[in-house]
Design a protein around this motif. Sequence first.
Motif, PDB file in Angstrom:
ATOM      1  N   PHE A 409       0.803  -1.217   0.000  1.00  0.00           N
ATOM      2  CA  PHE A 409       0.000   0.000   0.000  1.00  0.00           C
ATOM      3  C   PHE A 409       0.847   1.284   0.000  1.00  0.00           C
ATOM      4  O   PHE A 409       0.327   2.364   0.236  1.00  0.00           O
ATOM      5  CB  PHE A 409      -0.970   0.019   1.187  1.00  0.00           C
ATOM      6  N   ASN A 410       2.175   1.078  -0.210  1.00  0.00           N
ATOM      7  CA  ASN A 410       3.071   2.233  -0.289  1.00  0.00           C
ATOM      8  C   ASN A 410       3.040   3.121   0.948  1.00  0.00           C
ATOM      9  O   ASN A 410       2.898   4.331   0.848  1.00  0.00           O
ATOM     10  CB  ASN A 410       2.724   3.082  -1.508  1.00  0.00           C
ATOM     11  N   LEU A 411       3.150   2.507   2.078  1.00  0.00           N
ATOM     12  CA  LEU A 411       3.163   3.244   3.335  1.00  0.00           C
ATOM     13  C   LEU A 411       4.605   3.387   3.807  1.00  0.00           C
ATOM     14  O   LEU A 411       5.461   2.553   3.486  1.00  0.00           O
ATOM     15  CB  LEU A 411       2.319   2.491   4.371  1.00  0.00           C
ATOM     16  N   PRO A 412       4.888   4.432   4.560  1.00  0.00           N
ATOM     17  CA  PRO A 412       6.283   4.664   4.976  1.00  0.00           C
ATOM     18  C   PRO A 412       6.810   3.604   5.946  1.00  0.00           C
ATOM     19  O   PRO A 412       6.049   2.980   6.680  1.00  0.00           O
ATOM     20  CB  PRO A 412       6.234   6.036   5.661  1.00  0.00           C
ATOM     21  N   ILE A 413       8.123   3.409   5.894  1.00  0.00           N
ATOM     22  CA  ILE A 413       8.799   2.433   6.741  1.00  0.00           C
ATOM     23  C   ILE A 413       9.911   3.157   7.486  1.00  0.00           C
ATOM     24  O   ILE A 413      10.813   3.711   6.860  1.00  0.00           O
ATOM     25  CB  ILE A 413       9.384   1.295   5.881  1.00  0.00           C
ATOM     26  N   ILE A 414       9.830   3.173   8.811  1.00  0.00           N
ATOM     27  CA  ILE A 414      10.837   3.893   9.596  1.00  0.00           C
ATOM     28  C   ILE A 414      11.681   2.899  10.393  1.00  0.00           C
ATOM     29  O   ILE A 414      11.166   2.274  11.320  1.00  0.00           O
ATOM     30  CB  ILE A 414      10.165   4.871  10.592  1.00  0.00           C
ATOM     31  N   PRO A 415      12.934   2.725  10.040  1.00  0.00           N
ATOM     32  CA  PRO A 415      13.777   1.797  10.814  1.00  0.00           C
ATOM     33  C   PRO A 415      14.118   2.382  12.182  1.00  0.00           C
ATOM     34  O   PRO A 415      14.339   3.584  12.307  1.00  0.00           O
ATOM     35  CB  PRO A 415      15.023   1.636   9.946  1.00  0.00           C
ATOM     36  N   LEU A 416      14.152   1.520  13.195  1.00  0.00           N
ATOM     37  CA  LEU A 416      14.373   1.983  14.563  1.00  0.00           C
ATOM     38  C   LEU A 416      15.573   1.348  15.223  1.00  0.00           C
ATOM     39  O   LEU A 416      15.840   1.585  16.396  1.00  0.00           O
ATOM     40  CB  LEU A 416      13.132   1.676  15.412  1.00  0.00           C
ATOM     41  N   VAL A 417      16.264   0.468  14.490  1.00  0.00           N
ATOM     42  CA  VAL A 417      17.417  -0.193  15.093  1.00  0.00           C
ATOM     43  C   VAL A 417      18.635   0.148  14.261  1.00  0.00           C
ATOM     44  O   VAL A 417      18.612   0.065  13.034  1.00  0.00           O
ATOM     45  CB  VAL A 417      17.203  -1.724  15.146  1.00  0.00           C
ATOM     46  N   GLU A 418      19.692   0.532  14.957  1.00  0.00           N
ATOM     47  CA  GLU A 418      20.917   0.936  14.273  1.00  0.00           C
ATOM     48  C   GLU A 418      21.434  -0.203  13.402  1.00  0.00           C
ATOM     49  O   GLU A 418      21.521  -1.350  13.845  1.00  0.00           O
ATOM     50  CB  GLU A 418      21.996   1.305  15.300  1.00  0.00           C
ATOM     51  N   GLY A 419      21.749   0.113  12.170  1.00  0.00           N
ATOM     52  CA  GLY A 419      22.347  -0.879  11.270  1.00  0.00           C
ATOM     53  C   GLY A 419      21.342  -1.821  10.628  1.00  0.00           C
ATOM     54  O   GLY A 419      21.732  -2.669   9.833  1.00  0.00           O
ATOM     55  N   ALA A 420      20.066  -1.712  10.975  1.00  0.00           N
ATOM     56  CA  ALA A 420      19.073  -2.604  10.384  1.00  0.00           C
ATOM     57  C   ALA A 420      18.779  -2.174   8.958  1.00  0.00           C
ATOM     58  O   ALA A 420      18.447  -1.023   8.718  1.00  0.00           O
ATOM     59  CB  ALA A 420      17.800  -2.593  11.223  1.00  0.00           C
ATOM     60  N   ASP A 421      18.912  -3.129   8.024  1.00  0.00           N
ATOM     61  CA  ASP A 421      18.646  -2.813   6.623  1.00  0.00           C
ATOM     62  C   ASP A 421      17.223  -3.243   6.298  1.00  0.00           C
ATOM     63  O   ASP A 421      16.911  -4.425   6.301  1.00  0.00           O
ATOM     64  CB  ASP A 421      19.654  -3.558   5.731  1.00  0.00           C
ATOM     65  N   VAL A 422      16.347  -2.262   6.049  1.00  0.00           N
ATOM     66  CA  VAL A 422      14.955  -2.608   5.807  1.00  0.00           C
ATOM     67  C   VAL A 422      14.560  -2.330   4.363  1.00  0.00           C
ATOM     68  O   VAL A 422      13.397  -2.173   4.050  1.00  0.00           O
ATOM     69  CB  VAL A 422      14.008  -1.865   6.790  1.00  0.00           C
ATOM     70  N   SER A 423      15.564  -2.309   3.474  1.00  0.00           N
ATOM     71  CA  SER A 423      15.237  -2.027   2.077  1.00  0.00           C
ATOM     72  C   SER A 423      14.602  -3.249   1.409  1.00  0.00           C
ATOM     73  O   SER A 423      13.823  -3.114   0.482  1.00  0.00           O
ATOM     74  CB  SER A 423      16.503  -1.619   1.321  1.00  0.00           C
TER      75      SER A 423
END
Length: 946
Positions: A409-423
């Motif tokens: 649904f094209n909603l934003p993704i905010i990573p919260l952990v250092e070094g976590a790759d959420v791409s």
Amino acid sequence: MRDYDFRKIEEKWRAQWVANKTYHVEEDEKKEKFYVLNMFPYPSGAGLHVGHPLGYIASDIYARFKRQQGYNVLNPMGYDSYGLPAEQYAIQTGQHPEKTTFQNIDRYREQLDKIGFCFDWDREVRTCAPGYYHWTQWAFQKMFNSYFDTSLGKAQPIDLLIARFESKGTEGITASCTDELSFTAEEWKAMSEQDKSQTLMNYRIAFLGETMVNWCPKLGTVLANDEVIDGVSERGGYPVEQKKMRQWCLRVSAYAQRLLDGLQTIEWSESIKETQKNWIGRSEGAEVQIKVADSDIDFTIFTTRADTMFGVTFFVLAPESELVARLTTEEQKEEVDKYLTYVKSRTERERMIDHTVTGVFSGSYGINPITGDKCPIYIAEYVLSGYGTGAIMAVPAHDSRDYAFARHFNLPIIPLVEGADVSEESYDAKEGIVMNSPMEGKTSFKGFSLNGLTVKEAIEATKKFVSENGLGRVKVNFRLRDAIFSRQRYWGEPFPVYYKQGIPCMIPEECLPVELPQVENFLPTESGEPPLGNAQLWAWDEANRKIVDKALIDEKTVFPIELFTMPGFAGSSAYYLRYMDPNNGKALVSEENANYWQNVDLYVGGSEHATGHLIYSRFWNKFLFDLGISKKEEPFQKLINQGMIQGRSNFVYRIKDTNTFVSLGLKDQYETTPIHVDVNIVKNDVLDVEAFKAWRPEYETAEFILEDDKYICGWAVEKMSKSMFNVVNPDMIVERYGADTLRLYEMFLGPVEQSKPWDTNGIDGCHRFLKKFWQLFWDKDGNLQVDASEPTADNMKSLHKLIKKVTADIEEFSYNTSISAFMVATNELTAQKCRSREVLEKMVALISPFAPHVAEELWEALGKDGSVCDAAWPEFDEKYLVESSVQLGVQFNGKVRFAMQFPADATPEEMVQMALSAPEAQKHLEGKQIVKTIAVPKRIVNIVVK
RNA sequence: GCCCAGAUGGUGGAAUUGGUAGACACGAGGGACUUAAAAUCCCUUGACCAUUGCGGUCGUACGGGUUCGAGUCCCGUUCCGGGCACCA
């Protein structure tokens, strides 16, 4: 030579045991009790196969062993005799289920009697007997009249709760409930009788609830969660759909924590405890209040990842949530309705298998209480209405399901952990250092920040912050659901309930049991009522007139009686208590008997009941424990799960388009089709060709291509079933080899807890052993060759080695190795020509639990009084096993080079010296240096050289 | 995906819990008894090499590690079985 005539021996002792009531058990304060129990069987039409007795034999050996050790042993047997197969058979044939059930019970009994169990049949129970289900109904009524007090952690009379409502309403109550209700004493008093009844259902342990149930249209009944597997019914494999229905339920969920805690106090296998833990599914998290933007509505979400509050980018509601209607805006209504229609069209099974992302925007926005951000509220079927609050906060960066949804649904993704790759995917692990909480330049509620903490610290910190600031509270959720307790069937316990102006009322206790009425038709009525609706005259039935008389004491109208029946697990939930006092007409179990027998010390049965019977039974027992009826919190102290006996099928190979069969080793030279062949005409994988020709008319003219003059069959392990022709029933084995051989062989097959295929290939070995054991006692002329001679040291050594091994093995259920030990000891004593009465009497006492018939016969032949099952278990004495010297392997560089004798009490230093000076050692020492020496008395000598 | 349990000869399975792997049984091969069969008894039976005798090498799913010594303990992999599973 006196032959081992097992047929004569076994027949004789079967009769003697009945005549002497050898296995009758009475409560006896002078003796310590021991309670052994098997899961009682459902008497199916197929009769017993060899898999059934496995557990019975194992527990029978244990029971006999304990009896010989001086315990007063309760080892009862009965029948779980309500159930679907008898009813379905009745629908097909019109035969009354009671008739077929009783026939099956007789057949089971006949088969069981041939195997030499020490069951006390005076204590037999049948769940379908009115004298038995009286107490099933009684327990149900007790549950109806109870609620679960969460501060006391136990069931309490519902009257206490009613009194509380009278004086203070719901203020400060601590009761497990379906929904959190809130009313004042005045409001309570103002309620109509119907409303009061409805309100109390919210708290009763047995209650009538409007819930989503598993409805199986094909079976015409609802099913419990454990009766549904992968979206289809466990029995029959028919589709199951979710439907909202009014059903009786048991508030099992109230006991979730106690069910979990209790696991630590009982001796069950880790795997079955694990299964129950999974099923109970405790998860600790937080409930957080979410305000809806531009509205005065708020809702609650549940999360175990409170630390991810800063990463919330949307909220999701379950489609069934009642919030859906309230939060859907005008503009979105059409789309939402479309989606809800789609969701409804999907079966449970489709939903389970197909995880494609679906969902719809509700039009509303929720406000993140910590960041103040406005996030869209979606409706999606990946959120379940039955768990938590039916609403979640979505954190796509750290939850794979939210991630998939956000991408779709094209909603934003905010990573919260250092070094976590959420791409590419979400980062679900609860590890790492928190960042972006809050993001740089952003503010948060009261300046709350988690940056720099570990994830685990952040979870705790957020829970604390949320509850201290009134944003929510810490909450424990369980996956364990309340059990649906009614079925739309005939062959089950009737509910002791009648309806008065729509209000369910309990039929007075003194009128129990409410007997199951006779009906002609076992199908639902034309108006769609359960089969009991066919019993139109039920209420006026002579047997139940008393109920009506009492229930209608000052009324003239007939009130309807509940037409549902209870599920299969109702009757099996407290049967172990009934065995303690099976014929008591006044109570489920008397106070004295319950105090004497306490609970089951050893329970034996299949692990397939892990999430059904074994949960319900524990729940039921805990409830009765709260009432003071059961004396122990846990019903089954130790549990052994016998493995399943699988079938071992045999195959013959027919050459295509011919009536010629080719032996296994040659089949690859032809094009063949494997055909199941009855395992009973195959021995050691060799086909009895004549029997095969006689088996089926079409094989009468069959021809065979043999190898070594034999037809060798192929084999495979499959489920034991008639269609695979691999069913072996115990009677055939008993007929051919005797019950003692069957008992020995079933145990010799391998560890009790392990699943294994039934395979008659090794049975001759066990039979041979019994013959040898028998020959130990008789001379060539058939006279007893036992005398008063002093046993030799070797005799005593063989005997005591056996006592030690068998005593230890029985406690650990390693019966297969004890039987090996018997074989060794018997061979040794035969070789020693042992005639000593002292030794041989003990041998008989030792074998008695395993092979009771032959033991009785020998016990009598030895001139002993009474039954061998009361023979004292021989005491082990270490002194006979003490060796003056021991033979040990001597190792050089870790490899055994030779064996030599060492004094048993040699010190490590002495052992090294002796080993080094041994002549065999010299060649290993030549030209080498000793680096290190290791000696362990009675174990090993190792010398490291270079 | 998560959790649990497991993998040892031709077969079922043992192994004192880190100390001579394969007990016991089946099956197979050889022999004795027997007119013959059944029953019974004896010998051989993990693999490979040697076999006139000793004997030797490898071997507990796979790859590493710890140890004087590993089927057993640790790490990784594969396979089989069981449980839970859009459980937030």
